[in-house]
Write a protein that holds these residues in place. Structure first.
Motif, PDB file in Angstrom:
ATOM      1  N   PRO A 121       0.834  -1.214   0.000  1.00  0.00           N
ATOM      2  CA  PRO A 121       0.000   0.000   0.000  1.00  0.00           C
ATOM      3  C   PRO A 121       0.865   1.258   0.000  1.00  0.00           C
ATOM      4  O   PRO A 121       1.915   1.313   0.644  1.00  0.00           O
ATOM      5  CB  PRO A 121      -0.814  -0.126   1.293  1.00  0.00           C
ATOM      6  CG  PRO A 121      -0.014  -1.030   2.167  1.00  0.00           C
ATOM      7  CD  PRO A 121       0.690  -1.985   1.251  1.00  0.00           C
ATOM      8  N   CYS A 122       0.441   2.238  -0.741  1.00  0.00           N
ATOM      9  CA  CYS A 122       1.133   3.526  -0.744  1.00  0.00           C
ATOM     10  C   CYS A 122       0.394   4.491   0.190  1.00  0.00           C
ATOM     11  O   CYS A 122      -0.731   4.231   0.605  1.00  0.00           O
ATOM     12  CB  CYS A 122       1.208   4.105  -2.158  1.00  0.00           C
ATOM     13  SG  CYS A 122      -0.407   4.402  -2.928  1.00  0.00           S
ATOM     14  N   GLU A 123       1.027   5.614   0.501  1.00  0.00           N
ATOM     15  CA  GLU A 123       0.482   6.532   1.495  1.00  0.00           C
ATOM     16  C   GLU A 123       0.329   7.914   0.885  1.00  0.00           C
ATOM     17  O   GLU A 123       1.313   8.562   0.507  1.00  0.00           O
ATOM     18  CB  GLU A 123       1.400   6.584   2.715  1.00  0.00           C
ATOM     19  CG  GLU A 123       0.730   7.118   3.960  1.00  0.00           C
ATOM     20  CD  GLU A 123       1.597   6.893   5.189  1.00  0.00           C
ATOM     21  OE1 GLU A 123       1.117   6.315   6.184  1.00  0.00           O
ATOM     22  OE2 GLU A 123       2.780   7.299   5.140  1.00  0.00           O
ATOM     23  N   VAL A 124      -0.908   8.381   0.785  1.00  0.00           N
ATOM     24  CA  VAL A 124      -1.198   9.716   0.289  1.00  0.00           C
ATOM     25  C   VAL A 124      -1.554  10.591   1.490  1.00  0.00           C
ATOM     26  O   VAL A 124      -2.122  10.105   2.470  1.00  0.00           O
ATOM     27  CB  VAL A 124      -2.348   9.686  -0.741  1.00  0.00           C
ATOM     28  CG1 VAL A 124      -3.619   9.135  -0.129  1.00  0.00           C
ATOM     29  CG2 VAL A 124      -2.603  11.069  -1.320  1.00  0.00           C
ATOM     30  N   ALA A 125      -1.193  11.856   1.438  1.00  0.00           N
ATOM     31  CA  ALA A 125      -1.412  12.758   2.568  1.00  0.00           C
ATOM     32  C   ALA A 125      -2.216  13.970   2.120  1.00  0.00           C
ATOM     33  O   ALA A 125      -2.097  14.434   0.990  1.00  0.00           O
ATOM     34  CB  ALA A 125      -0.082  13.204   3.165  1.00  0.00           C
ATOM     35  N   ILE A 166      -3.331   3.381   0.707  1.00  0.00           N
ATOM     36  CA  ILE A 166      -4.135   2.929  -0.431  1.00  0.00           C
ATOM     37  C   ILE A 166      -3.385   1.808  -1.152  1.00  0.00           C
ATOM     38  O   ILE A 166      -2.180   1.914  -1.394  1.00  0.00           O
ATOM     39  CB  ILE A 166      -4.401   4.098  -1.408  1.00  0.00           C
ATOM     40  CG1 ILE A 166      -5.201   5.208  -0.712  1.00  0.00           C
ATOM     41  CG2 ILE A 166      -5.145   3.614  -2.647  1.00  0.00           C
ATOM     42  CD1 ILE A 166      -5.366   6.442  -1.563  1.00  0.00           C
ATOM     43  N   LEU A 167      -4.091   0.762  -1.489  1.00  0.00           N
ATOM     44  CA  LEU A 167      -3.521  -0.327  -2.284  1.00  0.00           C
ATOM     45  C   LEU A 167      -3.957  -0.149  -3.729  1.00  0.00           C
ATOM     46  O   LEU A 167      -5.136  -0.262  -4.054  1.00  0.00           O
ATOM     47  CB  LEU A 167      -3.972  -1.693  -1.752  1.00  0.00           C
ATOM     48  CG  LEU A 167      -3.375  -2.918  -2.456  1.00  0.00           C
ATOM     49  CD1 LEU A 167      -1.854  -2.908  -2.323  1.00  0.00           C
ATOM     50  CD2 LEU A 167      -3.950  -4.203  -1.899  1.00  0.00           C
ATOM     51  N   MET A 168      -2.989   0.139  -4.583  1.00  0.00           N
ATOM     52  CA  MET A 168      -3.290   0.414  -5.980  1.00  0.00           C
ATOM     53  C   MET A 168      -3.072  -0.838  -6.823  1.00  0.00           C
ATOM     54  O   MET A 168      -2.325  -1.744  -6.455  1.00  0.00           O
ATOM     55  CB  MET A 168      -2.410   1.556  -6.497  1.00  0.00           C
ATOM     56  CG  MET A 168      -2.636   2.876  -5.800  1.00  0.00           C
ATOM     57  SD  MET A 168      -1.524   4.156  -6.426  1.00  0.00           S
ATOM     58  CE  MET A 168      -1.950   4.162  -8.174  1.00  0.00           C
ATOM     59  N   GLU A 169      -3.717  -0.860  -7.987  1.00  0.00           N
ATOM     60  CA  GLU A 169      -3.564  -1.958  -8.929  1.00  0.00           C
ATOM     61  C   GLU A 169      -2.623  -1.554 -10.046  1.00  0.00           C
ATOM     62  O   GLU A 169      -2.693  -0.444 -10.571  1.00  0.00           O
ATOM     63  CB  GLU A 169      -4.924  -2.365  -9.511  1.00  0.00           C
ATOM     64  CG  GLU A 169      -5.891  -2.931  -8.476  1.00  0.00           C
ATOM     65  CD  GLU A 169      -7.200  -3.343  -9.105  1.00  0.00           C
ATOM     66  OE1 GLU A 169      -7.333  -3.163 -10.337  1.00  0.00           O
ATOM     67  OE2 GLU A 169      -8.085  -3.837  -8.380  1.00  0.00           O
ATOM     68  N   PRO A 195      -6.063   7.839  -6.826  1.00  0.00           N
ATOM     69  CA  PRO A 195      -6.543   9.056  -6.173  1.00  0.00           C
ATOM     70  C   PRO A 195      -6.957   8.833  -4.724  1.00  0.00           C
ATOM     71  O   PRO A 195      -7.158   7.707  -4.287  1.00  0.00           O
ATOM     72  CB  PRO A 195      -7.739   9.463  -7.044  1.00  0.00           C
ATOM     73  CG  PRO A 195      -8.241   8.170  -7.599  1.00  0.00           C
ATOM     74  CD  PRO A 195      -7.014   7.331  -7.836  1.00  0.00           C
ATOM     75  N   ILE A 196      -7.128   9.940  -4.011  1.00  0.00           N
ATOM     76  CA  ILE A 196      -7.407   9.873  -2.588  1.00  0.00           C
ATOM     77  C   ILE A 196      -8.794   9.320  -2.302  1.00  0.00           C
ATOM     78  O   ILE A 196      -9.097   8.912  -1.177  1.00  0.00           O
ATOM     79  CB  ILE A 196      -7.235  11.279  -1.959  1.00  0.00           C
ATOM     80  CG1 ILE A 196      -7.098  11.173  -0.435  1.00  0.00           C
ATOM     81  CG2 ILE A 196      -8.393  12.185  -2.345  1.00  0.00           C
ATOM     82  CD1 ILE A 196      -6.715  12.474   0.218  1.00  0.00           C
ATOM     83  N   SER A 197      -9.660   9.281  -3.304  1.00  0.00           N
ATOM     84  CA  SER A 197     -11.007   8.743  -3.124  1.00  0.00           C
ATOM     85  C   SER A 197     -11.025   7.220  -2.993  1.00  0.00           C
ATOM     86  O   SER A 197     -12.052   6.644  -2.607  1.00  0.00           O
ATOM     87  CB  SER A 197     -11.897   9.165  -4.299  1.00  0.00           C
ATOM     88  OG  SER A 197     -11.334   8.737  -5.526  1.00  0.00           O
ATOM     89  N   LEU A 198      -9.912   6.549  -3.308  1.00  0.00           N
ATOM     90  CA  LEU A 198      -9.855   5.102  -3.156  1.00  0.00           C
ATOM     91  C   LEU A 198      -9.968   4.712  -1.684  1.00  0.00           C
ATOM     92  O   LEU A 198      -9.549   5.462  -0.798  1.00  0.00           O
ATOM     93  CB  LEU A 198      -8.545   4.563  -3.733  1.00  0.00           C
ATOM     94  CG  LEU A 198      -8.372   4.658  -5.248  1.00  0.00           C
ATOM     95  CD1 LEU A 198      -6.971   4.197  -5.647  1.00  0.00           C
ATOM     96  CD2 LEU A 198      -9.428   3.818  -5.962  1.00  0.00           C
ATOM     97  N   PRO A 199     -10.545   3.544  -1.385  1.00  0.00           N
ATOM     98  CA  PRO A 199     -10.684   3.134   0.025  1.00  0.00           C
ATOM     99  C   PRO A 199      -9.330   2.854   0.662  1.00  0.00           C
ATOM    100  O   PRO A 199      -8.393   2.393  -0.001  1.00  0.00           O
ATOM    101  CB  PRO A 199     -11.545   1.869  -0.064  1.00  0.00           C
ATOM    102  CG  PRO A 199     -11.327   1.345  -1.456  1.00  0.00           C
ATOM    103  CD  PRO A 199     -11.135   2.558  -2.316  1.00  0.00           C
TER     104      PRO A 199
END
Length: 226
Positions: free
Chosen positions: A45-49, A61-64, A75-79
């Motif tokens: 998972p990456c970390e957005v602030a 956030i865990l991106m695909e 984007p930050i809207s991801l769970p």
């Protein structure tokens, strides 16, 4: 003529209320700026602030991986799991220490202090406006308009301080955040500046006494000598 002036004052006050709402929304929210790191490993998972005047929030956030190329986190809207911490000049915490390393502490203190001053000007403007309507004290509309102008100026100055802090944060070598954008709280602050500044000046101009149209008009309206 007096009826037209009253309508102008009511319309201007309604627009000012919109600016006040935007101002309060920006001050109380945490979405002035969003910062993203570059993602190369999509298995972790990456970390957005995102942050406001009082708190720094981080979201994991865990991106695909769709094309195998590195991209910004989000984007930050991801769970994802969110963790918010107040800045160190209010309380201590790990996130606050990271924030202090990546940007100047004075920036966040200045932005918050200027915004509080702006809220104070806004409150005084609202008090003067309410008294002018309820007690029929029209002379209070002039200081009310000036208070709203000062409140708008405080918001745009606070927004500029936040903008400078974001640039300093992104340029720092101690941060993992590379990408950034200003979010809806920042837009609310700028919009409130425009509405409060313009409508505050309009309120002052509307409340001014009408200038005589002819040189002899003021003499004709003068009271006779006793």
């Amino acid at each position: 003529m007096m009826e037209l002036k009253a309508i102008k004052i009511r319309v201007t006050t309604c627009i000012i209320l919109v600016g006040v709402s935007l101002m309060l929304a920006s001050v109380m929210s945490d979405y002035w700026a969003v910062m993203n790191p570059r993602v190369d490993d999509f298995s972790q998972p990456c970390e957005v602030a995102h942050f406001g005047l009082w708190r720094l929030c981080k979201k994991k956030i865990l991106m695909e991986d769709t094309d195998g190329k590195s991209k910004p986190c989000g984007p930050i809207s991801l769970p994802g799991e969110t963790n918010c911490t107040y800045f160190k000049h209010f309380t201590s915490g790990e996130n606050a220490k990271i924030f202090e390393v990546t940007t100047q502490k004075e920036y966040s203190i200045s932005a918050a202090a200027i915004a509080i001053i702006g809220v104070g000007f806004m409150a005084m403007g609202m008090v003067c406006t309410l008294l002018s309507f309820k007690q029929k004290l029209d002379y209070l509309l002039k200081p009310a308009g000036l208070f709203f102008v000062f409140a708008g100026l405080c918001m745009i100055i606070s927004a500029e301080v936040v903008r400078q802090s974001v640039h300093r944060m992104i340029d720092s070598k101690d941060t993992v955040w590379i990408y950034y954008y200003y979010s809806w709280s920042f837009a609310c602050a700028c919009s409130s500046f425009a509405l409060l500044f313009i409508c505050g000046i309009a309120l002052v101009l509307i409340s001014l006494p009408r200038m005589p149209r002819n040189p002899w008009e003021s003499c004709m309206d003068a009271e006779p000598d006793m």
